[in-house]
Design a protein around this motif. Sequence first.
Motif, PDB file in Angstrom:
ATOM      1  N   THR A 164      35.086  42.993  52.542  1.00  0.00           N
ATOM      2  CA  THR A 164      36.163  43.198  53.508  1.00  0.00           C
ATOM      3  C   THR A 164      37.329  43.846  52.783  1.00  0.00           C
ATOM      4  O   THR A 164      37.623  43.474  51.650  1.00  0.00           O
ATOM      5  CB  THR A 164      36.621  41.822  54.076  1.00  0.00           C
ATOM      6  OG1 THR A 164      35.484  41.158  54.598  1.00  0.00           O
ATOM      7  CG2 THR A 164      37.663  41.965  55.151  1.00  0.00           C
ATOM      8  N   CYS A 165      37.968  44.806  53.432  1.00  0.00           N
ATOM      9  CA  CYS A 165      39.206  45.354  52.875  1.00  0.00           C
ATOM     10  C   CYS A 165      40.159  45.444  54.052  1.00  0.00           C
ATOM     11  O   CYS A 165      40.314  46.502  54.662  1.00  0.00           O
ATOM     12  CB  CYS A 165      38.945  46.706  52.213  1.00  0.00           C
ATOM     13  SG  CYS A 165      40.340  47.186  51.176  1.00  0.00           S
ATOM     14  N   ASP A 170      41.012  43.400  49.679  1.00  0.00           N
ATOM     15  CA  ASP A 170      42.415  43.750  49.951  1.00  0.00           C
ATOM     16  C   ASP A 170      43.379  42.918  49.100  1.00  0.00           C
ATOM     17  O   ASP A 170      44.557  43.222  49.022  1.00  0.00           O
ATOM     18  CB  ASP A 170      42.736  43.591  51.444  1.00  0.00           C
ATOM     19  CG  ASP A 170      42.263  42.270  52.030  1.00  0.00           C
ATOM     20  OD1 ASP A 170      41.038  42.042  52.044  1.00  0.00           O
ATOM     21  OD2 ASP A 170      43.105  41.464  52.448  1.00  0.00           O
ATOM     22  N   TYR A 171      42.894  41.866  48.430  1.00  0.00           N
ATOM     23  CA  TYR A 171      43.749  41.072  47.543  1.00  0.00           C
ATOM     24  C   TYR A 171      43.825  41.678  46.137  1.00  0.00           C
ATOM     25  O   TYR A 171      44.689  41.314  45.349  1.00  0.00           O
ATOM     26  CB  TYR A 171      43.209  39.634  47.425  1.00  0.00           C
ATOM     27  CG  TYR A 171      43.588  38.741  48.594  1.00  0.00           C
ATOM     28  CD1 TYR A 171      44.582  37.768  48.466  1.00  0.00           C
ATOM     29  CD2 TYR A 171      42.956  38.863  49.825  1.00  0.00           C
ATOM     30  CE1 TYR A 171      44.925  36.947  49.541  1.00  0.00           C
ATOM     31  CE2 TYR A 171      43.292  38.048  50.899  1.00  0.00           C
ATOM     32  CZ  TYR A 171      44.280  37.097  50.745  1.00  0.00           C
ATOM     33  OH  TYR A 171      44.623  36.285  51.802  1.00  0.00           O
ATOM     34  N   ALA A 190      45.920  41.360  52.848  1.00  0.00           N
ATOM     35  CA  ALA A 190      46.928  40.883  51.893  1.00  0.00           C
ATOM     36  C   ALA A 190      47.868  42.015  51.474  1.00  0.00           C
ATOM     37  O   ALA A 190      49.086  41.872  51.522  1.00  0.00           O
ATOM     38  CB  ALA A 190      46.233  40.306  50.678  1.00  0.00           C
ATOM     39  N   ILE A 191      47.291  43.151  51.051  1.00  0.00           N
ATOM     40  CA  ILE A 191      48.104  44.284  50.590  1.00  0.00           C
ATOM     41  C   ILE A 191      47.784  45.458  51.519  1.00  0.00           C
ATOM     42  O   ILE A 191      46.611  45.685  51.859  1.00  0.00           O
ATOM     43  CB  ILE A 191      47.764  44.657  49.125  1.00  0.00           C
ATOM     44  CG1 ILE A 191      47.977  43.446  48.201  1.00  0.00           C
ATOM     45  CG2 ILE A 191      48.579  45.861  48.655  1.00  0.00           C
ATOM     46  CD1 ILE A 191      47.449  43.636  46.784  1.00  0.00           C
ATOM     47  N   PRO A 195      35.610  32.896  51.062  1.00  0.00           N
ATOM     48  CA  PRO A 195      36.301  34.112  50.643  1.00  0.00           C
ATOM     49  C   PRO A 195      36.658  34.079  49.152  1.00  0.00           C
ATOM     50  O   PRO A 195      37.104  33.050  48.634  1.00  0.00           O
ATOM     51  CB  PRO A 195      37.592  34.102  51.495  1.00  0.00           C
ATOM     52  CG  PRO A 195      37.357  33.100  52.577  1.00  0.00           C
ATOM     53  CD  PRO A 195      36.405  32.089  51.997  1.00  0.00           C
ATOM     54  N   ILE A 196      36.421  35.198  48.501  1.00  0.00           N
ATOM     55  CA  ILE A 196      36.882  35.386  47.121  1.00  0.00           C
ATOM     56  C   ILE A 196      38.098  36.295  47.261  1.00  0.00           C
ATOM     57  O   ILE A 196      37.963  37.497  47.527  1.00  0.00           O
ATOM     58  CB  ILE A 196      35.787  36.055  46.245  1.00  0.00           C
ATOM     59  CG1 ILE A 196      34.506  35.217  46.255  1.00  0.00           C
ATOM     60  CG2 ILE A 196      36.281  36.325  44.823  1.00  0.00           C
ATOM     61  CD1 ILE A 196      34.609  33.853  45.608  1.00  0.00           C
ATOM     62  N   ALA A 197      39.268  35.700  47.144  1.00  0.00           N
ATOM     63  CA  ALA A 197      40.511  36.442  47.397  1.00  0.00           C
ATOM     64  C   ALA A 197      41.284  36.522  46.082  1.00  0.00           C
ATOM     65  O   ALA A 197      42.320  35.883  45.907  1.00  0.00           O
ATOM     66  CB  ALA A 197      41.326  35.738  48.483  1.00  0.00           C
TER      67      ALA A 197
END
Length: 531
Positions: free
Chosen positions: A66-67, A37-38, A75-76, A8-10
Amino acid sequence: METKLAVPIAATSLEQAKQQLNTAKAAGAEILELRTDYLENLSVDLVRKLIDKVKTAVPSIPIIVTCRDKKEGGAIDQPLQLRIDILTSAIKAGAEFIDFEYENFLLLQNQEKIRQALSQMPNGRLILSTHNFIGKFDDIIKLHSDISALYPTAIPKLIYTANHINDCFEAFDLLHNTSGAAVVFCMGKAGLISRIIAKKLGSLVTFASIDDKSATAPGQLTVEQPKTTYRWDSINSNTELYGVIGSPIAHSLSPILHNTCFSDIGANKLYLPLLVEGGKDEFYTFMKNILDRPWLDFHGFSVTTPHKRNALNYAKQKNGVIEPLAETIGAANTLIVESRATGDERRISAYNTDYAGAMGAITKTLGISRSDLKDWPVTVIGAGGVARAIVAGLTDAGAKIKIYNRTIEKGKKLAAEFGCDFAPLDDLPNLNAKLVINATSIGMYPNVDETPLPQQYLKKDMAVFDTVYNPAETLLLKQAKQAGAKTIDGLSMFINQAAAQFKLFTGKNPKPDLMRKTISNRLALKKADMT
Ligand code: NAP
């Protein structure tokens, strides 16, 4: 399609994403999951820029966009319509996969844009995901078939928390019985093995984070772990499984040791840490789960605290070979799943290599044979599992043993069982022995300044054996050396017992130098981690 290791690239910004991208690529990411989502100030435009960046930097690595909904671990909390717009534009921008929550996809008004975008980009695939952060799904098989029925070309992703290793078997069954693409594994520390076995059973992806700090789900491994410790690149559907059963088990050095040696002899075998919490019932259920599923290909186990006695008793029920010394000690540290079936049941054989490991360390270091130990006065400090194996071995060799232990009743009981003397720890100043053995955890990392025997009682004409192997040179051994005594380290015992297990697992002898180097390197790394 072979299971890919997804990283994951967060990131909260494009700049941070760029750094994470480079690290993920260097670490061996096989798919990138862009957790949009980050991102702060999230917009369709920002995600397009991110995808462009990734496609330019690493064109050969597929991406999942992914969102995530907050309820499913996002995340948000972003507005649903924005999240849908992001996913549809991601597919149009060339993302190979988009991941949307199954629960939200159930609503017709949420499906339309996604279905349309997918119809325009036939190479893009939809992952329909569902997560349970508390425990198992009520009916994972039905959930899987409901997702498949709703959108047959979607890839169902079913992720749940394993509160015990025995919870993982439903995920294994689903993967085993599913022919289409799916992503299935368990979160939490009890679910760790499912993230690795996912490759043997053909999950589309498994996830691993860049480092401990960037994990996006509980129990996620760092990308370095499957690659270096768990032989990721060589796992396939024919890989035979082994592992160490115990609780706790995360600290165990056995996986890196056995996997390095499997790799050295080119065996298609993988060794895993098997966290079996609880007592006899949980252990027996675990073993039944393994034996009921021959397709999992488990062939052998190391067994450690608190299951050594359970392991022996279980093997007795399963009609396998019981090594006589394991019976005398009352504990087994090795189980072999015999391939020959007795009726409908596979047999389990039990061995104890702790005893042979300790005796080998003593005789080899001192340059003597077992028979030379006859009538030797020996002090054993401790009355736990390791002390028990050592006392059995030394009794067999005819040594005169005195056991010292903190808990008097436990020490007396062990002494009575093997016909030894007993004394409490505060009698240690009066010890009179040619060989002193520490079979307690005193002096083990991080308590490296502790010793079971103060320096003034160590003598030149003694041999001192410390079963503690982390650190290899304990304070007891340092001070024994200073006193001019001969020393035997716990690493020798650990390597000997593991080598005997390896022989049982493979029929081959591992290289002692490779084993010592592997353990020493890992211990040095662990210390660096903790300082
Ligand atoms: P165990 O069954 O839990 O027994 C622990 C023993 O240590 C008991 O006798 C206990 O005394 C004593 N002890 C623990 N803390 C103590 C303290 N602060 N003061 C006095 N006595 C203390 O553990 P085990 O499986 O026998 O393992 C013991 C040690 O052996 C491990 O810590 C490990 O370092 C080493 N080990 C080495 C190898 C190897 O291959 N080299 C393999 C396994 C273990 P009580 O009875 O009073 O509780």
